[in-house]
Design a protein around this motif. Structure first.
Motif, PDB file in Angstrom:
ATOM      1  N   THR A 184       0.822  -1.212   0.000  1.00 34.41           N
ATOM      2  CA  THR A 184       0.000   0.000   0.000  1.00 34.41           C
ATOM      3  C   THR A 184       0.861   1.270   0.000  1.00 34.41           C
ATOM      4  O   THR A 184       0.606   2.207  -0.759  1.00 34.41           O
ATOM      5  CB  THR A 184      -0.955  -0.013   1.215  1.00 34.41           C
ATOM      6  OG1 THR A 184      -1.888  -1.073   1.024  1.00 34.41           O
ATOM      7  CG2 THR A 184      -1.699   1.298   1.368  1.00 34.41           C
ATOM      8  N   ALA A 185       1.917   1.282   0.817  1.00 32.94           N
ATOM      9  CA  ALA A 185       2.739   2.497   0.930  1.00 32.94           C
ATOM     10  C   ALA A 185       3.428   2.827  -0.384  1.00 32.94           C
ATOM     11  O   ALA A 185       3.479   3.988  -0.808  1.00 32.94           O
ATOM     12  CB  ALA A 185       3.769   2.330   2.045  1.00 32.94           C
ATOM     13  N   VAL A 186       3.947   1.799  -1.068  1.00 36.44           N
ATOM     14  CA  VAL A 186       4.678   2.050  -2.307  1.00 36.44           C
ATOM     15  C   VAL A 186       3.736   2.622  -3.364  1.00 36.44           C
ATOM     16  O   VAL A 186       4.041   3.612  -4.031  1.00 36.44           O
ATOM     17  CB  VAL A 186       5.364   0.754  -2.815  1.00 36.44           C
ATOM     18  CG1 VAL A 186       5.952   0.977  -4.200  1.00 36.44           C
ATOM     19  CG2 VAL A 186       6.439   0.302  -1.842  1.00 36.44           C
ATOM     20  N   GLU A 187       2.552   1.996  -3.493  1.00 35.21           N
ATOM     21  CA  GLU A 187       1.623   2.500  -4.516  1.00 35.21           C
ATOM     22  C   GLU A 187       1.129   3.900  -4.175  1.00 35.21           C
ATOM     23  O   GLU A 187       0.940   4.729  -5.057  1.00 35.21           O
ATOM     24  CB  GLU A 187       0.443   1.528  -4.686  1.00 35.21           C
ATOM     25  CG  GLU A 187       0.891   0.228  -5.337  1.00 35.21           C
ATOM     26  CD  GLU A 187      -0.234  -0.531  -6.019  1.00 35.21           C
ATOM     27  OE1 GLU A 187      -1.408  -0.124  -5.900  1.00 35.21           O
ATOM     28  OE2 GLU A 187       0.070  -1.537  -6.692  1.00 35.21           O
ATOM     29  N   THR A 188       0.959   4.172  -2.889  1.00 35.36           N
ATOM     30  CA  THR A 188       0.503   5.509  -2.496  1.00 35.36           C
ATOM     31  C   THR A 188       1.589   6.544  -2.773  1.00 35.36           C
ATOM     32  O   THR A 188       1.312   7.629  -3.295  1.00 35.36           O
ATOM     33  CB  THR A 188       0.139   5.537  -0.998  1.00 35.36           C
ATOM     34  OG1 THR A 188      -0.693   4.414  -0.721  1.00 35.36           O
ATOM     35  CG2 THR A 188      -0.585   6.810  -0.622  1.00 35.36           C
ATOM     36  N   LEU A 189       2.823   6.200  -2.437  1.00 32.68           N
ATOM     37  CA  LEU A 189       3.923   7.158  -2.603  1.00 32.68           C
ATOM     38  C   LEU A 189       4.249   7.420  -4.066  1.00 32.68           C
ATOM     39  O   LEU A 189       4.528   8.543  -4.470  1.00 32.68           O
ATOM     40  CB  LEU A 189       5.179   6.655  -1.876  1.00 32.68           C
ATOM     41  CG  LEU A 189       5.273   6.955  -0.376  1.00 32.68           C
ATOM     42  CD1 LEU A 189       6.393   6.164   0.254  1.00 32.68           C
ATOM     43  CD2 LEU A 189       5.452   8.445  -0.113  1.00 32.68           C
ATOM     44  N   THR A 190       4.231   6.349  -4.889  1.00 30.33           N
ATOM     45  CA  THR A 190       4.634   6.510  -6.282  1.00 30.33           C
ATOM     46  C   THR A 190       3.454   6.817  -7.191  1.00 30.33           C
ATOM     47  O   THR A 190       3.637   7.339  -8.289  1.00 30.33           O
ATOM     48  CB  THR A 190       5.308   5.232  -6.813  1.00 30.33           C
ATOM     49  OG1 THR A 190       4.368   4.150  -6.714  1.00 30.33           O
ATOM     50  CG2 THR A 190       6.559   4.885  -6.023  1.00 30.33           C
ATOM     51  N   GLY A 191       2.253   6.467  -6.748  1.00 29.90           N
ATOM     52  CA  GLY A 191       1.088   6.644  -7.600  1.00 29.90           C
ATOM     53  C   GLY A 191       1.058   5.665  -8.758  1.00 29.90           C
ATOM     54  O   GLY A 191       0.250   5.776  -9.674  1.00 29.90           O
ATOM     55  N   GLU A 192       1.963   4.681  -8.740  1.00 34.18           N
ATOM     56  CA  GLU A 192       1.976   3.687  -9.827  1.00 34.18           C
ATOM     57  C   GLU A 192       1.653   2.311  -9.276  1.00 34.18           C
ATOM     58  O   GLU A 192       1.905   2.034  -8.112  1.00 34.18           O
ATOM     59  CB  GLU A 192       3.386   3.625 -10.461  1.00 34.18           C
ATOM     60  CG  GLU A 192       3.745   4.850 -11.267  1.00 34.18           C
ATOM     61  CD  GLU A 192       5.242   4.889 -11.575  1.00 34.18           C
ATOM     62  OE1 GLU A 192       5.835   3.792 -11.691  1.00 34.18           O
ATOM     63  OE2 GLU A 192       5.783   5.994 -11.671  1.00 34.18           O
ATOM     64  N   GLU A 193       1.147   1.457 -10.164  1.00 29.14           N
ATOM     65  CA  GLU A 193       0.823   0.106  -9.737  1.00 29.14           C
ATOM     66  C   GLU A 193       2.084  -0.742  -9.652  1.00 29.14           C
ATOM     67  O   GLU A 193       2.938  -0.692 -10.548  1.00 29.14           O
ATOM     68  CB  GLU A 193      -0.178  -0.517 -10.708  1.00 29.14           C
ATOM     69  CG  GLU A 193      -0.931  -1.650 -10.075  1.00 29.14           C
ATOM     70  CD  GLU A 193      -2.165  -2.038 -10.907  1.00 29.14           C
ATOM     71  OE1 GLU A 193      -2.427  -3.241 -10.983  1.00 29.14           O
ATOM     72  OE2 GLU A 193      -2.831  -1.132 -11.461  1.00 29.14           O
ATOM     73  N   LEU A 194       2.199  -1.511  -8.586  1.00 30.58           N
ATOM     74  CA  LEU A 194       3.362  -2.390  -8.413  1.00 30.58           C
ATOM     75  C   LEU A 194       3.325  -3.502  -9.451  1.00 30.58           C
ATOM     76  O   LEU A 194       2.272  -4.061  -9.736  1.00 30.58           O
ATOM     77  CB  LEU A 194       3.332  -3.019  -7.020  1.00 30.58           C
ATOM     78  CG  LEU A 194       3.902  -2.210  -5.862  1.00 30.58           C
ATOM     79  CD1 LEU A 194       3.489  -2.846  -4.547  1.00 30.58           C
ATOM     80  CD2 LEU A 194       5.415  -2.145  -5.958  1.00 30.58           C
TER      81      LEU A 194
END
Lengths: 166, 580
Positions: free
Chosen positions: B431-441
C-alpha cells in the motif's frame, strides 16, 4: 526450608548504596560474578531484600528472577534482616544429641518466626547454626555475643524476656 | 560435512559430527522420548526420560545432550532402559496432581502419553508428602497450577527466549518450584502475556484463562448480538486440533463451525488487518514526509507492545499509534456496523478468535473503548475455540466449507499474511509504495521479508526515497533491533515486530504441539505456508483495493488518518515499571 521474605521496610543508607554500586561497577560486564556481588551485597546490608536484588539486577543486567532464584537456592543468602538481637541455636552433633531441637522449637514458638527470619518489630532474628566450639556446654545458643549453655527449654522464656526488656 | 558412523539398536547410522544420540536416532526413525528437551533453548538433560544404553559406558546416558562418536553402539529399548524410564515417570508422578480427568491437557499431555507408553499403572507407587501450591490466576491471560508442574523448565526457557525471564526455579530440593522473583504473582511482574510458556508446557501446569463460558452465556442471551471475527492465522492452525496435517487451511470449515456454535455474524479479522494497513501505511508516509519519529514500529502484537512499555519505554514514540486489527475490528463493529444495522452497540458482544494470549490483556487496556464500550468484549484463543467446537458435538472434519458474512468478511491477501512474521511489513509496503509513487506495483511479492528467520532486513527504492525495513519476531531478536534504535545507530525506517517467534502462526494461543514436533518439524514455516498460499490465490491482494475498506472510508471514516479514524482506530501507550 522455604525462605520467608521479610515484610520489614527497607532502610538502606546512601553509604550502603554507594558501597553496593562500587561493587557492581567493578563486576558489571561479567555475569559469572553474580554470586560474588550477592555476597558483597549481603555483607553491606546484612540481607538481600527486593530493593538490593533489583539494584543488582539492573547493574549486572541479569533478570531479577534469576537473582532471586540464586538467593533462595543457597542457604548462605538471607531474605530477612538480622534483628537487634540475633539468636543462634547450635544444632551441631553434640548439642543435637543433648536436646538442641527442643531448645530451637521453644525459641521459634516464643518468637513466632522460623530459621533465617526476623520478628516484625525488628528486635529478634533467629537461625540454626552448626558447632560453635562449646560442646562441653551443650546444648548451646548465642544471643549476639552472649553464650548460654546447658540449656533446657524451660529456661528460654526467661532469657528472651531479659533482652526484650533490656 | 564430517559424518560419524555408529549403530543404534544394531542399525548402522551416519550422522553429522556433533549431533546428539537423540538427533542421530531420529535419522533412522527411532524416537527417544523427551520431556525437558527443547532444541536450542532447553538442552539441560535434567528430566532423565531420554536415557539410553551406550556400550562400554558406566551408566545410562541422556540421549538429548550426549554427542555421538565413531563406532558408538547405542541401545534405546532394552529392559534396563525401559525400567529406568518407568521409574523416572513414577518419581515424577509422586508429586504430581494426578487428577487427569479435570486437567485441561488430558489427552494432549506429554506426561500422560509417556505413562501410557511405559505402562505406568501404579500411580501411587511412591506415596508420600506432597508439596501443594496455590493457583496463580492473577494475570489477565493465563493460569499457573504448580501442582501439575514437573519442573522440566521448558516454560523458563521460553520466557528467557522472549527476553523477559520473569519466571524461574525458586528454592531448592523438594521445595523447588517455578515462580517469579519474591514469589510475586504473574500480574505483578513484567510478564508480557505472550503465552509462549503455555505452548511449551508438557502438562496442564500452564494454560490460558478460559473465557468460553462468557461466550456461551452471550450466545444464550437473546438480547445480545454476538459477533465473532477470526484472526488471519487461525485458519492455518485450527485444523491441528482436529487431527488435520500442519498447515491445512480450514477457513471454510472454521466459518461453518462458528455458525453452528450460534454466533450471529461470522466476520474476518483480515478485514481489520486491511484497515490497519490503511492507517499504518498512512502514518508511515506522514512520518517520512513530516520528519516524524523514525523508525516507525508496528503495533499489532500486544505482547510486543507490553514488552516495549516495560523494557524500552524510551522507544514508545516510535510505536505506531494504530490499534491492532482485533481492536480496530471491534471499534468499527460498534460504530459503523451498528449504525448501518440500526442496532445499539451496547447490545453487541464482540468476540475475537486469536492466536494469542496477550489479546486477553489487550482488550482490557485503557484507550481501547472508542465508542464508550470495550472494542472487543472477549478474546478467545485458537485452543478455546477448538474446545468449544468439540464440546458442542460438531464434527469438524465433516463440515462443509462456508463463507464469511459481509461486509466485514471481505479481505485482501495482504490481510491474511498478517499472521506470519514479515506479513504486516509486506502488506504495508504494497500500500505504501503504490501511495507514494502513484503507480501500480509490478510484483506484489516482497520475498526478502518472508521466511521464519528471526531478523530479516531489506532496502527498497521508492521513487527517490530509499526505505530500509526490518521484520523481527521473537522478543530476543527484537531486543537486538531495539538496542540499536535506543543507541541511535539504527538504519531502519520501518520495523515490524512480532512478540512470538515466527509471528502469530506460532502464537501463545495456538494449538499445543508436543516437543517432538517443535524440535524436529518446521512448525512456523508449515503454518505460514498456508497463509502465503491463501494470499497468492486471492483475487484482491492489496489492502487499499479491498472494496469493503473503500466503502468504509467513503461512507464513514473519510481519509486514512482522519479525525474520526484517529478517534476510533488509534490508541495510546504508557511506560510500565520493570518491577513493582
Amino acid at each position: 526450608m522455604l525462605k520467608k521474605i521479610s515484610k520489614l521496610p527497607f532502610k538502606g543508607t546512601p553509604e550502603q548504596e554507594a558501597g553496593l554500586k562500587a561493587v557492581i561497577a567493578e563486576c558489571a560486564g561479567n555475569k559469572s560474578l553474580l554470586m560474588h556481588v550477592m555476597q558483597q551485597a549481603q555483607g553491606i546490608y546484612g540481607y538481600l531484600p527486593f530493593e538490593v536484588q533489583a539494584m543488582i539486577a539492573d547493574g549486572m543486567d541479569i533478570p531479577l528472577e534469576h537473582i532471586y532464584g540464586v538467593s533462595t537456592f543457597y542457604a548462605q543468602f538471607a531474605l530477612a534482616p538480622k534483628g537487634k538481637y540475633n539468636i543462634s541455636v547450635c544444632l551441631g552433633t553434640a548439642c543435637y544429641v543433648k536436646g538442641a531441637q527442643a531448645v530451637l522449637d521453644k525459641v521459634q514458638a516464643i518468637l513466632g518466626i522460623g530459621s533465617g527470619e526476623c520478628t516484625d518489630d525488628g528486635q529478634f532474628s533467629m537461625e540454626a547454626c552448626r558447632c560453635i566450639g562449646a560442646c562441653g556446654l551443650a546444648p548451646v545458643m548465642m544471643i549476639n555475643d552472649d553464650v548460654y549453655g546447658n540449656l533446657v527449654p524451660d529456661q528460654i522464656p526467661g532469657i528472651i524476656e531479659k533482652y526484650r526488656t533490656a | 560435512m564430517e559424518t560419524v558412523n555408529l549403530k543404534i539398536n544394531n542399525l548402522p547410522v551416519s550422522a553429522p559430527k556433533g549431533a546428539t544420540i537423540l538427533e542421530a536416532a531420529r535419522l533412522v526413525g527411532i524416537e527417544i522420548p523427551t520431556l525437558c528437551y527443547l532444541k536450542e533453548i532447553n538442552e539441560i538433560g535434567a528430566c532423565r526420560i531420554c536415557m539410553v544404553e551406550v556400550k562400554g559406558a558406566r551408566s545410562l546416558v541422556t540421549a538429548c545432550v550426549f554427542p555421538i562418536s565413531e563406532g558408538m553402539e547405542v541401545f534405546t529399548n532394552t529392559d534396563t532402559v525401559r525400567k529406568s524410564r518407568k521409574l523416572t515417570l513414577e518419581l515424577i508422578l509422586s508429586t504430581h496432581d494426578r487428577r487427569c480427568l479435570s486437567c485441561i491437557r488430558s489427552g494432549n499431555c506429554e506426561l500422560q502419553k509417556l505413562c501410557k507408553e511405559f505402562g505406568v499403572d501404579d500411580e501411587q507407587h511412591f506415596e508420600g508428602e506432597n508439596p501443594r501450591y496455590d493457583f496463580d490466576d492473577s494475570a489477565a491471560h493465563m493460569v499457573r497450577d504448580n501442582n501439575r508442574c514437573i519442573l522440566c523448565r521448558r516454560c523458563i526457557a521460553a520466557c528467557k527466549m522472549q527476553d523477559c525471564a520473569v519466571i524461574g526455579a525458586n528454592a531448592r530440593g523438594f521445595n523447588t518450584h517455578v515462580g517469579s522473583a519474591f514469589e510475586k504473582d504473574l500480574a505483578d511482574v513484567s510478564c508480557v502475556s505472550c503465552g509462549q510458556c503455555i505452548v511449551h508446557c508438557p502438562t496442564g501446569a500452564l494454560s490460558e484463562k478460559d473465557d468460553t463460558d462468557k461466550v456461551l452465556a452471550a450466545i444464550n442471551d437473546p438480547s445480545k448480538i454476538v459477533i465473532v471475527h477470526t484472526a488471519p492465522s487461525i485458519r492455518a492452525t485450527l485444523g491441528e486440533a482436529f487431527g488435520l496435517p500442519l498447515g491445512t487451511n480450514v477457513q471454510g470449515k472454521m466459518v461453518a463451525a462458528l455458525r453452528r456454535l450460534g454466533f450471529d455474524k461470522v466476520f474476518d479479522t483480515d478485514f481489520a488487518a486491511d484497515l490497519t494497513i490503511m492507517e499504518e501505511a498512512n502514518e508511515f508516509i506522514e512520518r517520512v514526509k513530516n520528519g516524524g519519529t523514525l523508525p516507525m514500529i508496528t503495533s499489532c502484537s500486544p505482547g510486543w507492545v507490553k514488552y516495549c512499555e516495560h523494557y524500552f519505554p524510551q522507544l514508545l514514540p516510535n510505536l505506531s499509534s494504530c490499534k491492532s486489527p482485533q481492536q480496530m475490528f471491534g471499534a468499527i463493529i460498534k460504530s459503523w456496523y451498528a449504525q448501518k444495522e440500526g442496532v445499539n452497540p451496547a447490545d453487541i458482544v464482540c468476540v475475537g478468535i486469536m492466536p494469542c494470549t496477550a489479546k486477553k490483556f489487550e482488550n482490557k487496556r485503557d484507550h481501547q473503548n472508542a465508542n464508550g464500550y470495550p472494542d472487543v468484549d472477549i478474546a478467545l484463543t485458537t485452543r478455546e475455540l477448538a474446545r468449544m467446537i468439540d464440546s458442542a458435538g460438531i464434527y469438524f472434519k465433516h463440515l462443509p466449507d462456508e463463507k464469511f458474512d459481509n461486509p466485514l468478511g471481505e479481505a485482501s491477501g495482504a490481510g491474511v499474511i498478517f499472521g506470519a512474521t514479515g506479513g504486516v511489513m509486506e502488506a504495508a509496503l504494497r500500500t505504501a509504495v503504490e501511495t507514494l509513487t502513484g503507480e501500480e506495483l509490478r510484483s506484489l511479492d516482497f520475498t526478502e521479508v518472508r521466511g521464519t528467520k528471526g531478523i530479516k532486513e531489506a532496502s527498497y527504492k521508492i521513487g527517490d526515497l530509499t526505505i530500509n525495513v526490518c521484520a523481527a519476531s521473537g522478543l530476543e531478536n527484537a531486543r537486538k533491533v531495539l538496542e540499536e534504535m535506543a543507541a541511535g545507530t539504527s538504519k531502519y525506517h520501518f520495523v515490524e515486530i512480532m512478540a512470538c517467534p515466527g509471528g502469530c502462526v506460532n502464537g501463545g494461543g495456538q494449538p499445543v504441539q508436543h516437543a517432538v514436533v517443535r524440535n524436529f518439524v518446521d512448525l512456523r514455516g508449515a503454518r505460514a505456508k498456508a497463509l502465503y498460499e491463501a494470499d497468492a490465490a486471492a483475487k484482491i491482494r492489496k489492502s487499499h483495493d479491498n472494496p469493503a475498506i473503500k466503502q468504509l472510508y467513503a461512507e464513514f471514516l473519510g481519509e486514512p488518518g482522519s479525525h474520526k479514524a484517529h478517534e476510533l482506530l488509534h490508541t495510546k501507550y504508557a511506560p510500565r515499571p520493570k518491577y513493582k
